[in-house]
Design an enzyme around this catalytic site. Sequence first.
Site, PDB file in Angstrom:
ATOM      1  N   TYR A   1       0.891  -1.166   0.229  1.00 13.39           N
ATOM      2  CA  TYR A   1       0.108  -0.112  -0.003  1.00 13.39           C
ATOM      3  C   TYR A   1       0.966   1.311   0.014  1.00 13.39           C
ATOM      4  O   TYR A   1       2.020   1.107  -0.163  1.00 13.39           O
ATOM      5  CB  TYR A   1      -0.816  -0.120   1.054  1.00 13.39           C
ATOM      6  CG  TYR A   1      -2.021   1.038   1.265  1.00 13.39           C
ATOM      7  CD1 TYR A   1      -2.799   0.975   0.516  1.00 13.39           C
ATOM      8  CD2 TYR A   1      -2.063   1.729   2.436  1.00 13.39           C
ATOM      9  CE1 TYR A   1      -4.131   1.881   0.478  1.00 13.39           C
ATOM     10  CE2 TYR A   1      -2.705   2.805   2.444  1.00 13.39           C
ATOM     11  CZ  TYR A   1      -3.819   2.826   1.908  1.00 13.39           C
ATOM     12  OH  TYR A   1      -4.943   3.751   1.849  1.00 13.39           O
TER      13      TYR A   1
ATOM     14  N   ARG B   1      -5.624  10.917 -10.708  1.00  8.44           N
ATOM     15  CA  ARG B   1      -4.873  11.539  -9.459  1.00  8.44           C
ATOM     16  C   ARG B   1      -4.669  10.278  -8.534  1.00  8.44           C
ATOM     17  O   ARG B   1      -5.244  10.131  -7.549  1.00  8.44           O
ATOM     18  CB  ARG B   1      -5.942  12.741  -8.973  1.00  8.44           C
ATOM     19  CG  ARG B   1      -5.338  13.525  -8.054  1.00  8.44           C
ATOM     20  CD  ARG B   1      -4.856  13.178  -6.704  1.00  8.44           C
ATOM     21  NE  ARG B   1      -6.160  12.708  -5.717  1.00  8.44           N
ATOM     22  CZ  ARG B   1      -6.156  11.864  -5.052  1.00  8.44           C
ATOM     23  NH1 ARG B   1      -5.321  11.104  -4.680  1.00  8.44           N
ATOM     24  NH2 ARG B   1      -7.526  11.401  -4.397  1.00  8.44           N
TER      25      ARG B   1
ATOM     26  N   LYS C   1      -5.666  -1.202  -2.269  1.00  8.52           N
ATOM     27  CA  LYS C   1      -6.894  -1.306  -1.436  1.00  8.52           C
ATOM     28  C   LYS C   1      -7.816  -2.394  -0.905  1.00  8.52           C
ATOM     29  O   LYS C   1      -8.178  -2.680   0.189  1.00  8.52           O
ATOM     30  CB  LYS C   1      -7.993  -0.045  -2.106  1.00  8.52           C
ATOM     31  CG  LYS C   1      -7.414   1.296  -2.223  1.00  8.52           C
ATOM     32  CD  LYS C   1      -7.537   2.093  -1.032  1.00  8.52           C
ATOM     33  CE  LYS C   1      -6.888   3.543  -1.305  1.00  8.52           C
ATOM     34  NZ  LYS C   1      -6.612   4.512  -0.108  1.00  8.52           N
TER      35      LYS C   1
ATOM     36  N   GLU D   1     -11.960   5.842  -5.970  1.00 12.39           N
ATOM     37  CA  GLU D   1     -10.482   6.124  -5.729  1.00 12.39           C
ATOM     38  C   GLU D   1      -9.907   6.762  -6.669  1.00 12.39           C
ATOM     39  O   GLU D   1      -9.667   6.534  -7.819  1.00 12.39           O
ATOM     40  CB  GLU D   1      -9.986   4.711  -5.237  1.00 12.39           C
ATOM     41  CG  GLU D   1      -8.926   4.559  -4.518  1.00 12.39           C
ATOM     42  CD  GLU D   1      -8.705   5.120  -3.156  1.00 12.39           C
ATOM     43  OE1 GLU D   1      -9.946   4.422  -2.457  1.00 12.39           O
ATOM     44  OE2 GLU D   1      -8.387   6.065  -2.422  1.00 12.39           O
ATOM     45  N   ASP D   2      -9.099   7.921  -6.140  1.00 11.97           N
ATOM     46  CA  ASP D   2      -8.257   8.607  -6.874  1.00 11.97           C
ATOM     47  C   ASP D   2      -8.334   9.086  -8.296  1.00 11.97           C
ATOM     48  O   ASP D   2      -7.760   9.111  -9.257  1.00 11.97           O
ATOM     49  CB  ASP D   2      -6.821   7.708  -6.913  1.00 11.97           C
ATOM     50  CG  ASP D   2      -6.130   7.588  -5.691  1.00 11.97           C
ATOM     51  OD1 ASP D   2      -6.764   7.974  -4.687  1.00 11.97           O
ATOM     52  OD2 ASP D   2      -4.947   7.215  -5.603  1.00 11.97           O
TER      53      ASP D   2
ATOM     54  N   ASP E   1     -13.650   7.114  -1.401  1.00 13.80           N
ATOM     55  CA  ASP E   1     -12.668   7.007  -0.126  1.00 13.80           C
ATOM     56  C   ASP E   1     -11.766   8.191   0.063  1.00 13.80           C
ATOM     57  O   ASP E   1     -11.468   8.764   1.200  1.00 13.80           O
ATOM     58  CB  ASP E   1     -11.674   5.749  -0.579  1.00 13.80           C
ATOM     59  CG  ASP E   1     -10.840   5.834   0.407  1.00 13.80           C
ATOM     60  OD1 ASP E   1     -11.058   5.270   1.751  1.00 13.80           O
ATOM     61  OD2 ASP E   1      -9.416   4.986   0.282  1.00 13.80           O
ATOM     62  N   ASP E   2     -11.471   9.113  -0.895  1.00 13.20           N
ATOM     63  CA  ASP E   2     -10.618  10.337  -0.894  1.00 13.20           C
ATOM     64  C   ASP E   2     -11.537  11.620  -0.007  1.00 13.20           C
ATOM     65  O   ASP E   2     -10.728  12.178   0.365  1.00 13.20           O
ATOM     66  CB  ASP E   2     -10.046  10.809  -2.222  1.00 13.20           C
ATOM     67  CG  ASP E   2      -9.318   9.538  -2.946  1.00 13.20           C
ATOM     68  OD1 ASP E   2      -8.262   9.204  -2.250  1.00 13.20           O
ATOM     69  OD2 ASP E   2      -9.799   9.142  -3.947  1.00 13.20           O
TER      70      ASP E   2
ATOM     71  N   ASN F   1       0.066  12.166   0.065  1.00 14.73           N
ATOM     72  CA  ASN F   1       0.695  10.742  -0.094  1.00 14.73           C
ATOM     73  C   ASN F   1       1.491  10.726  -1.402  1.00 14.73           C
ATOM     74  O   ASN F   1       1.015  11.431  -2.333  1.00 14.73           O
ATOM     75  CB  ASN F   1      -0.199   9.643  -0.137  1.00 14.73           C
ATOM     76  CG  ASN F   1      -0.646   9.502   1.310  1.00 14.73           C
ATOM     77  OD1 ASN F   1       0.062   9.630   2.066  1.00 14.73           O
ATOM     78  ND2 ASN F   1      -2.280   9.338   1.319  1.00 14.73           N
TER      79      ASN F   1
ATOM     80  N   ASN G   1      -4.472   7.976   7.602  1.00  9.85           N
ATOM     81  CA  ASN G   1      -4.727   7.574   6.347  1.00  9.85           C
ATOM     82  C   ASN G   1      -6.033   6.688   6.197  1.00  9.85           C
ATOM     83  O   ASN G   1      -6.228   6.045   7.171  1.00  9.85           O
ATOM     84  CB  ASN G   1      -3.605   6.419   5.709  1.00  9.85           C
ATOM     85  CG  ASN G   1      -3.833   6.028   4.444  1.00  9.85           C
ATOM     86  OD1 ASN G   1      -4.600   5.269   3.951  1.00  9.85           O
ATOM     87  ND2 ASN G   1      -2.552   6.332   3.612  1.00  9.85           N
TER      88      ASN G   1
HETATM   89  O1  LIG Z   1      -3.954   5.576  -0.792  1.00  9.47           O
HETATM   90  C1  LIG Z   1      -3.811   6.383   0.139  1.00  9.47           C
HETATM   91  O2  LIG Z   1      -2.873   5.902   0.834  1.00  9.47           O
HETATM   92  C2  LIG Z   1      -4.469   7.210   0.604  1.00  9.47           C
HETATM   93  C3  LIG Z   1      -5.474   7.699  -0.274  1.00  9.47           C
HETATM   94  O3  LIG Z   1      -6.491   7.585  -0.535  1.00  9.47           O
HETATM   95  C4  LIG Z   1      -4.808   8.783  -1.473  1.00  9.47           C
HETATM   96  O4  LIG Z   1      -3.819   9.419  -0.784  1.00  9.47           O
HETATM   97  O5  LIG Z   1      -5.386   8.947  -2.237  1.00  9.47           O
HETATM   98 MG   LIG Z   2      -6.972   7.692  -2.594  1.00 12.05          MG
END
Ligand SMILES: O=C([O-])CC(=O)C(=O)O
Ligand SMILES: [Mg+2]
Length: 544
Positions: free
Chosen positions: A146, A199, A217, A289-290, A312-313, A454, A498
Amino acid sequence: MISRQTFLRAVVLGWGGERKVWALLERRTMMNGVEKTNGEDLATEEQLITPWTVSVASGYTLLRDPRHNKGLAFTEYERDAHYLRGLLPPALMTQELQEKKLMHNLRQYEVPLQRYMAMMDLQERNERLFYKLLIDNVEELLPVVYTPTVGEACQKYGSIFRRPQGLYISLKEKGKILEVLKNWPERNIQVIVVTDGERILGLGDLGCQGMGIPVGKLSLYTALGGLRPSACLPVTIDVGTNNEKLLNDEFYIGLRQRRATGQEYAELLEEFMTAVKKNYGEKVLVQFEDFANHNAFDLLEKYSPTHLVFNDDIQGTASVVLAGLLAALKLVGGALADHKFLFLGAGEAGTGIAELIALELSKQTKAPLEETRKKIWLVDSKGLIVSSRKESLQHFKKPWAHDHEPVKGLLDAVKAIKPTVLIGSSGVGKTFTKEVVEAMASINEKPLILALSNPTSQSECTAEEAYTWSKGRAIFASGSPFDPVEYNSEVFVPGQANNAYIFPGFGLGLIMSGAIRVHDDMLLAACKYHGLLSYILHAHLPPQ
Ligand SMILES: O=C([O-])CC(=O)C(=O)O
Ligand SMILES: [Mg+2]
């Protein structure tokens, strides 16, 4: 004794039948009093049959089936029953011994990416052993599978690519997404983590190579949340990339075109979301996510009323940070309403956290949300977000435009606002400079400093910087992990804020309760429980 007829029927039935046979054999193994090292998960017995699967995982094929392979841990009985004689060296090695060997091997690698690759190889070879390692050594291996190592893995995904993991849905699959979902070998999916790679952490647009994120994840969904790996589906939506370096990289694995936007993008996402609900029902959890800001907020808003979705973000990070703040109040004193918050970064994490704090404040003080928002200030790349900028702000920033003189940089904003809590979520590293931390320390006895971006390279400051520059007074947590720091002969243990500390449990709760929508109250409940838990855990750590 299992009859040859049952066995042959399983051969004809394919995968699902084979699993029943496997389970029967396992039961027999137990009845014989032979130690069962890592038995079949009987829940998988109900797996639907995939008609085109004619192979039966026994013999050589079994050794190459990561879901059932045990390597040298196959017992003598299993070696006979599954036609493995001669295919393995004579030694028997328990799973515990395999774990010891692998941990020893992993620790030999000095380059984190090598550890990541070794773990991915293990996941593709012996899934149970992979999860045993991850569960038993979570603190050591989380930074490998991770954040932060997964970030580097995504950057180099094309070069380290061996076997595909997860499902790739690109513009080429437009009009066929339901068929693509049906190509996945598992039918009973409970969680999907999906990215479009625009992203990835604070590393920007990594296109199709963002796949490392959903894979990582979801491995935590199993290791920390207890979901079966077969119930987890990593998905990457590939609409192209604007990353020139990747477009020119001969090893790039994605579509070699610039990102589709607007209607073309929206239509692909709509087809995906519709296909997901059609194929897996309305209880499947889709974790976004992202995604880049400009899509993340819109997708969450669009699909929250019709699907079980969670960003999640925005929401995960918000819950973890609010939980951390509630826990930190025990150290810094006062109520949440006594604090003033300043954010560097007004994207998904920044505005997500800000909104959840405002909501909690509103519940605690009975003041309207518009009032509680005024305790929270955000700085973006153009400076402090103030009313005079309102017209030109993106919609998700508008609620944070309060009355104030324009302020350009972060340092000036700290001096002007005098926050008690400073939160970095802009994805840009090294922005909490010595001057900024010193300013926080001059305003507060115990400044709360959260460097959330991160991976480690993008962290606003390091733990060591936060402690040294504040002369050991900062309460510090970061998105990526930092080792304990010794300052003035005292050891300071930084916290980690996190979303990994909430999404596996939160997702598990949604699935177990059979929820079909996510509500803010669920997030607040999760962080209160989590806040209490982290306080209890904190009590066992050396004092800050
Ligand atoms: O993945 C991770 O460490 C935390 C997160 O969701 C990000 O930074 O986008
Ligand atoms: Mg993320």
